[in-house]
Design an enzyme around this catalytic site. Structure first.
Site, PDB file in Angstrom:
ATOM      1  N   GLY A  46      48.853  30.750  44.572  1.00  0.00           N
ATOM      2  CA  GLY A  46      47.660  30.614  43.744  1.00  0.00           C
ATOM      3  C   GLY A  46      47.895  31.103  42.333  1.00  0.00           C
ATOM      4  O   GLY A  46      48.762  31.949  42.092  1.00  0.00           O
ATOM      5  N   GLN A  51      45.999  34.232  34.000  1.00  0.00           N
ATOM      6  CA  GLN A  51      47.409  34.564  34.209  1.00  0.00           C
ATOM      7  C   GLN A  51      48.344  33.753  33.306  1.00  0.00           C
ATOM      8  O   GLN A  51      49.511  34.083  33.178  1.00  0.00           O
ATOM      9  CB  GLN A  51      47.806  34.338  35.670  1.00  0.00           C
ATOM     10  CG  GLN A  51      47.119  35.295  36.630  1.00  0.00           C
ATOM     11  CD  GLN A  51      47.583  35.052  38.041  1.00  0.00           C
ATOM     12  OE1 GLN A  51      47.073  34.167  38.719  1.00  0.00           O
ATOM     13  NE2 GLN A  51      48.566  35.815  38.494  1.00  0.00           N
ATOM     14  N   CYS A  92      51.262  39.881  43.544  1.00  0.00           N
ATOM     15  CA  CYS A  92      50.642  39.117  42.455  1.00  0.00           C
ATOM     16  C   CYS A  92      51.714  38.695  41.453  1.00  0.00           C
ATOM     17  O   CYS A  92      52.557  39.514  41.082  1.00  0.00           O
ATOM     18  CB  CYS A  92      49.593  39.990  41.769  1.00  0.00           C
ATOM     19  SG  CYS A  92      48.756  39.173  40.413  1.00  0.00           S
ATOM     20  N   LEU A  93      51.668  37.440  41.019  1.00  0.00           N
ATOM     21  CA  LEU A  93      52.656  36.938  40.046  1.00  0.00           C
ATOM     22  C   LEU A  93      52.593  37.714  38.726  1.00  0.00           C
ATOM     23  O   LEU A  93      53.580  37.782  38.001  1.00  0.00           O
ATOM     24  CB  LEU A  93      52.416  35.445  39.756  1.00  0.00           C
ATOM     25  CG  LEU A  93      52.704  34.456  40.890  1.00  0.00           C
ATOM     26  CD1 LEU A  93      52.270  33.053  40.479  1.00  0.00           C
ATOM     27  CD2 LEU A  93      54.179  34.460  41.274  1.00  0.00           C
ATOM     28  N   HIS A 134      41.560  36.620  46.025  1.00  0.00           N
ATOM     29  CA  HIS A 134      42.506  37.210  45.067  1.00  0.00           C
ATOM     30  C   HIS A 134      42.380  36.504  43.707  1.00  0.00           C
ATOM     31  O   HIS A 134      42.303  37.159  42.661  1.00  0.00           O
ATOM     32  CB  HIS A 134      43.923  37.062  45.643  1.00  0.00           C
ATOM     33  CG  HIS A 134      45.025  37.533  44.739  1.00  0.00           C
ATOM     34  ND1 HIS A 134      45.872  38.547  45.091  1.00  0.00           N
ATOM     35  CD2 HIS A 134      45.429  37.110  43.511  1.00  0.00           C
ATOM     36  CE1 HIS A 134      46.746  38.742  44.099  1.00  0.00           C
ATOM     37  NE2 HIS A 134      46.495  37.878  43.144  1.00  0.00           N
ATOM     38  N   GLU A 135      42.314  35.163  43.733  1.00  0.00           N
ATOM     39  CA  GLU A 135      42.258  34.403  42.473  1.00  0.00           C
ATOM     40  C   GLU A 135      40.904  34.569  41.774  1.00  0.00           C
ATOM     41  O   GLU A 135      40.847  34.620  40.548  1.00  0.00           O
ATOM     42  CB  GLU A 135      42.583  32.927  42.719  1.00  0.00           C
ATOM     43  CG  GLU A 135      43.957  32.661  43.341  1.00  0.00           C
ATOM     44  CD  GLU A 135      45.117  33.305  42.590  1.00  0.00           C
ATOM     45  OE1 GLU A 135      45.011  33.516  41.367  1.00  0.00           O
ATOM     46  OE2 GLU A 135      46.135  33.628  43.236  1.00  0.00           O
ATOM     47  N   HIS A 138      40.894  37.504  39.716  1.00  0.00           N
ATOM     48  CA  HIS A 138      41.543  37.307  38.410  1.00  0.00           C
ATOM     49  C   HIS A 138      40.569  36.795  37.357  1.00  0.00           C
ATOM     50  O   HIS A 138      40.610  37.238  36.212  1.00  0.00           O
ATOM     51  CB  HIS A 138      42.699  36.306  38.523  1.00  0.00           C
ATOM     52  CG  HIS A 138      43.997  36.912  38.928  1.00  0.00           C
ATOM     53  ND1 HIS A 138      44.601  37.912  38.209  1.00  0.00           N
ATOM     54  CD2 HIS A 138      44.818  36.663  39.984  1.00  0.00           C
ATOM     55  CE1 HIS A 138      45.741  38.242  38.800  1.00  0.00           C
ATOM     56  NE2 HIS A 138      45.887  37.504  39.887  1.00  0.00           N
TER      57      HIS A 138
END
Ligand SMILES: [Zn+2]
Length: 167
Positions: A46, A51, A92-93, A134-135, A138
């Site tokens: 995701g 991000q 997380c990226l 999670h997204e 963000h």
């Protein structure tokens, strides 16, 4: 086009994102396409627009490895959460090398807009619910480090970055 992924403690990761307008602008369509390229290249599942440095409510979820289509979520919001929570490891990226246990509602109902601006609601109690929560965090400026009580990897990385931020 692959976009650079913003890393913690970049301020944009803490900025609440704005709704996108319909019909979608050329910029948002291009951003969506670029986000799909970027999440694939990063080997992530995701990705949320903050991000990649854009403060808008766009999320892509790439489930191609599971033979499912790419989900694109515009202006998503959680409209219902189960009382029951489960604890799972997340990474997380935007915070590479850091993993920890995050507790979230098991089942959520999410309201989103599709590319035409039509409202769609869906409920999930599996890992799609987990990824989307999670997204959605963000786009609200929330990160896993706000939730993690127990780190499984990289706690020292977070501490180092926090110290840097205070200088
Ligand atoms: Zn993330």
């Amino acid at each position: 086009m692959i976009l650079p992924i913003r890393k913690y403690p970049d301020k944009i990761l803490r900025t609440p994102a704005k709704d996108v307008a319909f019909p979608l602008s050329k910029e948002i369509k291009k951003l969506t396409k670029d986000m799909i390229d970027t999440v694939r290249k990063a080997d992530g599942i995701g990705l949320a627009a903050p991000q990649v440095g854009k403060s808008v409510k766009v999320i892509v979820v790439d489930l191609e490895k599971n033979n499912l289509p790419v989900f694109v979520l515009y202006n998503p919001r959680i409209v219902k959460r189960s009382f029951k929570k489960i604890a799972l490891e997340e990474g997380c990226l935007s915070i590479p090398g850091v993993f920890g246990i995050v507790k979230r509602p098991k089942k959520v109902t999410i309201e989103v807009r599709n590319e035409k601006g039509e409202k769609i609601c869906f409920t999930d109690d599996g890992w799609i619910a987990r990824i989307i929560q999670h997204e959605i965090d963000h786009i609200n400026g929330v990160l896993i480090i706000d939730h993690i009580r127990k780190y499984t990897k990289g706690e020292e990385i977070v501490k180092g970055l926090k110290e840097k931020k205070c200088i």
